[in-house]
Design an enzyme around this catalytic site. Structure first.
Site, mmCIF file in Angstrom:
data_model
loop_
_atom_site.group_PDB
_atom_site.id
_atom_site.type_symbol
_atom_site.label_atom_id
_atom_site.label_comp_id
_atom_site.label_asym_id
_atom_site.label_seq_id
_atom_site.Cartn_x
_atom_site.Cartn_y
_atom_site.Cartn_z
ATOM 1 N N TRP A 1 -53.476 -20.761 6.659
ATOM 2 C CA TRP A 1 -52.757 -19.824 5.786
ATOM 3 C C TRP A 1 -53.748 -18.968 5.000
ATOM 4 C CZ3 TRP A 1 -52.729 -18.975 0.521
ATOM 5 C CH2 TRP A 1 -51.728 -18.140 0.038
ATOM 6 N N HIS A 2 -54.835 -19.604 4.555
ATOM 7 C CA HIS A 2 -55.789 -18.874 3.715
ATOM 8 C C HIS A 2 -56.490 -17.739 4.473
ATOM 9 C CE1 HIS A 2 -55.278 -21.980 0.664
ATOM 10 N NE2 HIS A 2 -55.845 -21.134 -0.165
ATOM 11 N N GLY A 3 -56.806 -17.969 5.702
ATOM 12 C CA GLY A 3 -57.491 -16.889 6.404
ATOM 13 C C GLY A 3 -57.606 -17.161 7.891
#
Lengths: 483, 81
Positions: free
Chosen positions: A321-323
């Protein structure tokens, strides 16, 4: 128009004035218009995507509710989530998957002809997609009624204070607040303004002052081990200041409109374990992952090993989700490993603490746990901050090398600061720490301040504003705005 | 036929590996070593199986003691009388 700008403050001041002048029945139009204008100033080309995602989620919610059987509802919900995740996947992960497949094909000597695509990540897509998913799942479980008022629903999707980087809110909490008539309230206005000012303080005096210093090390071709250690610790301070400032501004703006958003941080760098850290850091994402990934994965699982597996998968999702990069995947897996290893070794660690009699001095024991947790979090952030997997492993190796931690080397590494930058950083860092210390002792620093004399209170408020105006610097938006 | 309260007690004993005497009304999440956050999830799965209910995430958090667990199961239609 970023959150950290005079333009935004003027824009917001105008919105607040109009909000309290006009009748309640027109306020949704104002908030929705303001949200779309704000989004358009940042990313006008993705307004159609935002509008399409809003409309899609709105109608999918109603269709789920209209289904007769649980099975039919589930089908519609899954179809709806798939479409939302397809958009997220296309914009955020296409090139990541594409590049990974190309590397695998190259490694195996196969021909891979799908070229790199120029895809721009739509602003806030990760945040509003998660809000949309939770909305559909909650309707399926009967915890949320499908919203019929398209205007209110659209604000839930695009509410400008929290659109860029959260907090990730649930419809159940946010929608009713939009519908209640908010009257002009002195406490809401002052609390909101203080939170916004504090956000500006942390962002412009800590986060954006540290950002170029941290970058000078991580962008350097040959950083020393001590520089990596220092830059990683500074990055942790920067990231917290940056992201918590963004949440402060969002919470403060919403509060001025009479709307209470969920707190996103509770002094995470004072956590005593990794589990504790995740109950204090990006709380709205942690609870989202717990409710929509971890708990469903745990259904029917009765062995600890099965729960461990669910933990690792949950942190993997968090990383992705973060990257869209392997560095984030590894960062997520590291946290999953920390959590599982921490639980697995809990008894033996307790025995060791008892053996060395550390448990006889609870305060020291607590600070040892805080220090260890912070260093573990810092280590994971080497991966979070590094630009590539190769660089991440090189930096991680330097971080773990004992000689990198030599005091003389660390002191020398402070040369990455200019003297003025160092003095300014130390001064404002101490102020933030004092603020947090009072918060730990009294629950709320603002309440503590309200019991001081009017001169003391206003001295502090003026100090915040003057410090931001004189020493504040503004960088390129928020770190989490890029997710 | 086993009463629901006995099934409830047995779930604690079986999943958390507790002795019969350890299961009392004072039992709470985090107070005993066995009932930690990981053990909690296995306990929830066992309760769902034993009573054929589905406990949602909000109630999983609320289920933080022996007594609150009974209250939640009552809300889900489990009869403890």
């Amino acid at each position: 128009m970023t959150l950290i700008s005079i333009e935004f403050l003027l824009f917001f001041a105008i919105i607040v004035c109009i909000y309290y002048i006009i009748a309640h029945r027109f306020r949704w139009i104002l908030l929705l218009g303001a949200s779309y204008v704000f989004y358009a100033t940042l990313s006008i080309q993705f307004i159609p995507l935002l509008l399409a995602s809003t409309a899609f989620t709105y109608f999918t919610g109603i269709i789920i509710e209209r289904q007769e059987t649980k099975k039919q509802k589930k089908k519609v919900m899954l179809a709806g989530i798939s479409v939302l995740l397809f958009f997220l996947g296309w914009f955020k992960y296409f090139n990541f998957v594409n590049d990974s497949l190309r590397e695998i094909a190259k490694f195996m000597g196969l021909n891979y002809s799908v070229p790199y695509q120029e895809i721009v990540l739509p602003l806030a897509i990760s945040f509003y997609t998660f809000q949309a998913v939770s909305y559909l799942v909650d309707i399926y479980y009967g915890k949320q009624k499908a919203e019929r008022h398209y205007g209110y629903f659209s604000i839930y999707f695009a509410f400008f204070p929290q659109l860029v980087a959260g907090p990730i809110e649930r419809a159940k909490k946010l929608l009713p607040q939009f519908k209640v008539e908010q009257s002009l309230n002195y406490e809401n206005l002052t609390c909101g303004m203080k939170r916004i000012a504090w956000g500006f303080f942390k962002k412009t005096l800590i986060a954006d002052r540290l950002a170029p210093i941290v970058s000078s090390v991580f962008d350097s071709p040959n950083p020393t081990g001590s520089q990596i250690v220092l830059a990683t610790i500074l990055f942790s301070i920067q990231l917290f200041a940056d992201f918590s400032a963004c949440s402060d501004i969002a919470i403060g703006c919403a509060r001025m409109l009479g709307i209470k958003l969920t707190e996103n941080f509770k002094q995470p760098h004072f956590a005593v374990s990794i589990a504790d850290f995740w109950s204090r850091w990006h709380i709205t994402l942690s609870t989202w992952l717990r409710d929509y990934i971890f708990v469903p994965l745990c259904k029917g699982k009765k062995k600890r090993s099965e729960i461990y597996f669910a933990i690792v998968i949950t942190f993997l999702v968090s990383g992705i989700w973060h990257g869209a990069a392997w560095t984030f995947v590894l960062w997520g897996l590291i946290h999953g490993f920390y959590r599982v290893f921490g639980d697995y070794t809990k008894n033996s660690r307790e025995k060791m603490v008892s053996f060395i009699q550390l448990d006889r001095s609870p305060v020291l024991h607590r600070w040892v746990k805080i220090a260890i947790t912070f260093l573990l979090v810092c280590f994971s952030r080497v991966f979070f901050r590094s630009d590539s997997i190769t660089q991440a492993f090189e930096n991680a190796k330097l971080f773990l090398t004992i000689s990198s931690w030599r005091p003389s080397g660390i002191i020398k590494a402070f040369e990455i600061f200019s003297l003025l930058d160092l003095v300014i950083f130390i001064l404002f860092f101490i102020i933030v720490q004092l603020f947090q210390y009072i918060e730990r002792k009294n629950g709320s620093t603002w309440e503590w301040l309200s019991q001081r004399s009017i001169i003391a209170r206003f001295s502090f408020y003026i100090f915040i504003i003057v410090s931001v105006l004189i020493f504040g610097v503004s960088g390129n938006g928020f770190v989490y705005g890029g997710f | 036929m086993m009463k629901n309260i006995e099934k409830y007690r047995n779930a604690f004993i079986a999943v958390l590996d507790l002795e019969e005497d350890d299961v009392s009304e004072d039992l709470a999440l985090g107070v005993t070593r066995e009932w930690d956050s990981i053990g909690h999830m296995t306990l929830i799965s066992e309760m769902e199986d034993v009573f054929d209910v589905s406990i949602d995430s909000e109630w999983i958090t609320e289920f933080n003691s022996y007594m609150s667990g009974i209250e939640i199961l009552k809300r889900l239609g489990v009869d403890f009388d």
